[in-house]
Design a protein around this motif. Structure first.
Motif, PDB file in Angstrom:
ATOM      1  N   ASP A   1      39.075  33.036  43.575  1.00 47.48           N
ATOM      2  CA  ASP A   1      37.980  33.887  44.023  1.00 47.48           C
ATOM      3  C   ASP A   1      37.601  34.815  42.878  1.00 47.48           C
ATOM      4  OD1 ASP A   1      36.128  35.421  45.283  1.00 47.48           O
ATOM      5  OD2 ASP A   1      37.475  36.222  46.820  1.00 47.48           O
ATOM      6  N   ALA A   2      36.433  34.574  42.285  1.00 50.07           N
ATOM      7  CA  ALA A   2      36.007  35.339  41.100  1.00 50.07           C
ATOM      8  C   ALA A   2      34.852  36.284  41.413  1.00 50.07           C
ATOM      9  CB  ALA A   2      35.608  34.382  39.978  1.00 50.07           C
ATOM     10  N   ARG A   3      34.635  36.577  42.700  1.00 51.69           N
ATOM     11  CA  ARG A   3      33.498  37.428  43.053  1.00 51.69           C
ATOM     12  C   ARG A   3      33.625  38.828  42.471  1.00 51.69           C
ATOM     13  NH1 ARG A   3      33.447  36.447  49.442  1.00 51.69           N
ATOM     14  NH2 ARG A   3      35.690  36.530  48.976  1.00 51.69           N
ATOM     15  N   GLN A   4      34.825  39.371  42.461  1.00 53.73           N
ATOM     16  CA  GLN A   4      35.013  40.714  41.924  1.00 53.73           C
ATOM     17  C   GLN A   4      34.738  40.741  40.416  1.00 53.73           C
ATOM     18  OE1 GLN A   4      38.861  42.384  42.702  1.00 53.73           O
ATOM     19  NE2 GLN A   4      38.380  44.359  41.765  1.00 53.73           N
ATOM     20  N   ILE A   5      35.245  39.741  39.712  1.00 50.60           N
ATOM     21  CA  ILE A   5      35.012  39.668  38.274  1.00 50.60           C
ATOM     22  C   ILE A   5      33.528  39.468  37.983  1.00 50.60           C
ATOM     23  CG2 ILE A   5      35.451  38.265  36.219  1.00 50.60           C
ATOM     24  CD1 ILE A   5      38.218  37.767  37.241  1.00 50.60           C
TER      25      ILE A   5
END
Length: 328
Positions: free
Chosen positions: A194-198
């Motif tokens: 899950d790369a949404r924060q990055i």
């Protein structure tokens, strides 16, 4: 983040696809086009760098910031285009994992640097036009040198943070980058977690380094226009507006498509064709460096005088008859 820790990176290299819809028969032609763009950009900007160091009368604030812009444009094209040319001429799109991340850092570094240099240039023009009597004391070579030096150093902060937070993420599946070079959006889309924060942090940093300089640049040019309308005559207004219009045009080319590409990647219901997205990215990345020497520098009276004297001197030397003496 637990998922990221459990998954290991297995990707050793990425493969840069460039335009996914381009037929193989056009690869050689595209390689020639990008090679000509690269050579023209490097030669044009290198000539400006040479002029600055050879001609002492160009060593003043306005040309110091132009020198920085020329060096930045050379740097960006040298980082981005050789791999593109190799992809189309040699059919070599492979790039090692860490080299890709290093290229990504440099791509965003020079993009941020250009934004800060354009801000320094607009500040120089603002002081020169709105405060002409105080300009020699407000904007000295040392002051402009400090501004551009700060730009070269601070431009590394945003891409360093973006690359630093995404490098530990796992890459274990697809390794095809649908772009002409390694950039943040293309690489994050390949993360096996899950790369949404990055993605949010990287996009926020990118918007910050674009929006803040853009707002200040527009404010300076609005102030210039207001000041010129108040005090200048018709001829002065026309000259100033001509200069500002050209610079605003380049700034628009540099900023507007960028915002479009970034926003389209964030809004899920906006589905942009990959070839169109890559074309827009190359347009705002390569077109300004190609035109900057002509727009910002070769239009200035001093540089035109220097170049005309150089060519006249060369023609005079080439046309001088060679006299030989025959000894008896």
């Amino acid at each position: 983040m637990e998922q990221a820790n459990q998954t290991q990176t297995t990707v050793k290299e990425f493969f840069i696809v460039n335009f996914p819809g381009l037929d193989f028969q056009y690869y050689k032609l595209m390689g020639v086009i990008f090679f000509l763009i690269y050579v023209t950009t490097v030669v044009g900007n290198s000539l400006l760098v040479a002029l600055f160091f050879i001609e002492r009368r160009l060593q003043k604030p306005m040309y110091i910031v132009m020198l920085s812009l020329a060096l930045s444009d050379i740097g960006f094209c040298t980082v981005a285009l050789p791999k593109v040319i190799g992809r189309y001429w040699l059919d070599d799109g492979a790039i090692p994992f860490h080299i890709c991340f290093f290229q990504r850092f440099l791509i965003h570094y020079f993009g941020t640097l250009n934004s800060l240099i354009l801000l320094a240039m607009s500040l120089d023009r603002y002081l020169a036009i709105c405060f002409p009597l105080r300009y020699p004391t407000l904007m000295t070579n040392r002051t402009m040198g400090a501004l551009t030096g700060f730009s070269w150093v601070s431009a590394a902060v945003s891409p360093a943070i973006s690359v630093g937070i995404s490098t530990p993420m796992p890459f274990c599946g697809p390794n095809r980058i649908i772009h002409c070079y390694c950039d943040t959006m293309s690489i994050i889309s390949l993360v096996c977690a899950d790369a949404r924060q990055i993605l949010s942090v990287s996009t926020g940093l990118a918007m910050f380094v674009l929006l803040v300089p853009l707002i200040l640049i527009l404010s300076s040019y609005i102030s210039i226009i207001v000041a010129v309308l108040k005090v200048a005559d018709a001829q002065g207004r026309q000259k100033t507006f001509s200069t500002c219009a050209t610079q605003v045009c380049i700034i628009s080319i540099y900023y507007l498509p960028r915002f479009g590409v970034y926003l389209s990647s964030l809004v899920s219901y906006i589905n942009v064709n990959p070839d169109l997205r890559i074309s827009l990215t190359l347009f705002y990345s390569l077109f300004p460096p190609l035109l900057n020497p002509l727009i910002y520098c070769y239009r200035t009276t001093e540089i035109k005088d220097i170049l005309s004297k150089w060519f006249c001197r060369r023609n005079a030397i080439s046309q001088t008859p060679i006299v030989t003496t025959v000894s008896k």
